[in-house]
Design a protein around this motif. Structure first.
Motif, mmCIF file in Angstrom:
data_model
loop_
_atom_site.group_PDB
_atom_site.id
_atom_site.type_symbol
_atom_site.label_atom_id
_atom_site.label_comp_id
_atom_site.label_asym_id
_atom_site.label_seq_id
_atom_site.Cartn_x
_atom_site.Cartn_y
_atom_site.Cartn_z
ATOM 1 N N ASN A 88 34.990 138.352 47.477
ATOM 2 C CA ASN A 88 34.720 139.455 48.396
ATOM 3 C C ASN A 88 33.881 140.546 47.752
ATOM 4 N N THR A 89 33.190 141.285 48.606
ATOM 5 C CA THR A 89 32.612 142.567 48.243
ATOM 6 C C THR A 89 33.359 143.609 49.064
ATOM 7 N N VAL A 90 33.889 144.616 48.375
ATOM 8 C CA VAL A 90 34.662 145.675 49.031
ATOM 9 C C VAL A 90 33.841 146.957 48.983
ATOM 10 N N THR A 91 33.753 147.643 50.128
ATOM 11 C CA THR A 91 33.047 148.915 50.190
ATOM 12 C C THR A 91 33.929 149.940 50.884
ATOM 13 N N LYS A 106 32.909 159.956 47.182
ATOM 14 C CA LYS A 106 31.931 158.992 46.657
ATOM 15 C C LYS A 106 32.128 157.609 47.284
ATOM 16 N N PRO A 107 31.018 156.912 47.504
ATOM 17 C CA PRO A 107 31.120 155.530 47.973
ATOM 18 C C PRO A 107 31.450 154.596 46.811
ATOM 19 N N VAL A 108 32.121 153.517 47.134
ATOM 20 C CA VAL A 108 32.375 152.471 46.149
ATOM 21 C C VAL A 108 31.942 151.131 46.731
ATOM 22 N N SER A 109 31.569 150.243 45.832
ATOM 23 C CA SER A 109 31.257 148.861 46.177
ATOM 24 C C SER A 109 31.608 148.035 44.952
ATOM 25 N N TYR A 110 32.573 147.138 45.112
ATOM 26 C CA TYR A 110 33.022 146.338 43.973
ATOM 27 C C TYR A 110 33.400 144.936 44.438
#
Length: 144
Positions: A88-91, A106-110
């Motif tokens: 998965n990519t989580v945002t 802040k945005p995150v993408s992991y």
């Protein structure tokens, strides 16, 4: 494991995945009650005071409090026997307390990878590897 059982497991996974992207904790918890065994064994990099399905519900409570717009995009879903593997990519946007950190906006993408083992049409065991390092760097908790 028959092709029918594999298809059923994929459908259960799809139902759970759709619920997690609803952003609605009630929908997620109801879906967990429907598709996850109450005594699911949950292996993941998060400290838990509970076990079983309650631990999974606690994870989603924490995540949605911190990232109310959380989205999980399934990049790859592989089914083999009684297991499904999902990359998965989580945002999301950090709008609430998370791991002791106040909201940063802040945005995150992991990335994360989960393996789900099914028994009797329900999720019986979960292993998870989450890129917490990237997540914490993006939130400013660790130097880049």
């Amino acid at each position: 494991m028959t092709a029918t059982e594999t298809a059923r497991n994929r459908a259960v996974f799809g139902c759970f995945h759709d619920a997690t992207n609803s952003g609605d904790l009630d929908v997620i918890e109801k879906t967990i009650d429907e598709v996850v065994a109450p005594d699911v064994v949950f292996h993941a990099p998060v400290p838990m005071e509970t076990t079983g399905a309650q631990a999974l519900k606690q994870v989603w409570t924490v995540l949605l409090r911190a990232f109310p717009d959380l989205r999980v995009t399934a990049e790859d879903v592989l089914a083999d026997g009684d297991k499904i593997v999902c990359r998965n990519t989580v945002t999301g946007t950090h709008r609430g307390e998370f791991r002791g950190m106040p909201a940063t906006g802040k945005p995150v993408s992991y990335s994360e990878i989960f393996i789900l083992r099914f028994a009797g049409g329900r999720v019986a065991e979960i292993w998870g590897v989450v890129d917490v390092l990237t997540q914490l760097r993006q939130l400013g908790a660790l130097a880049a």
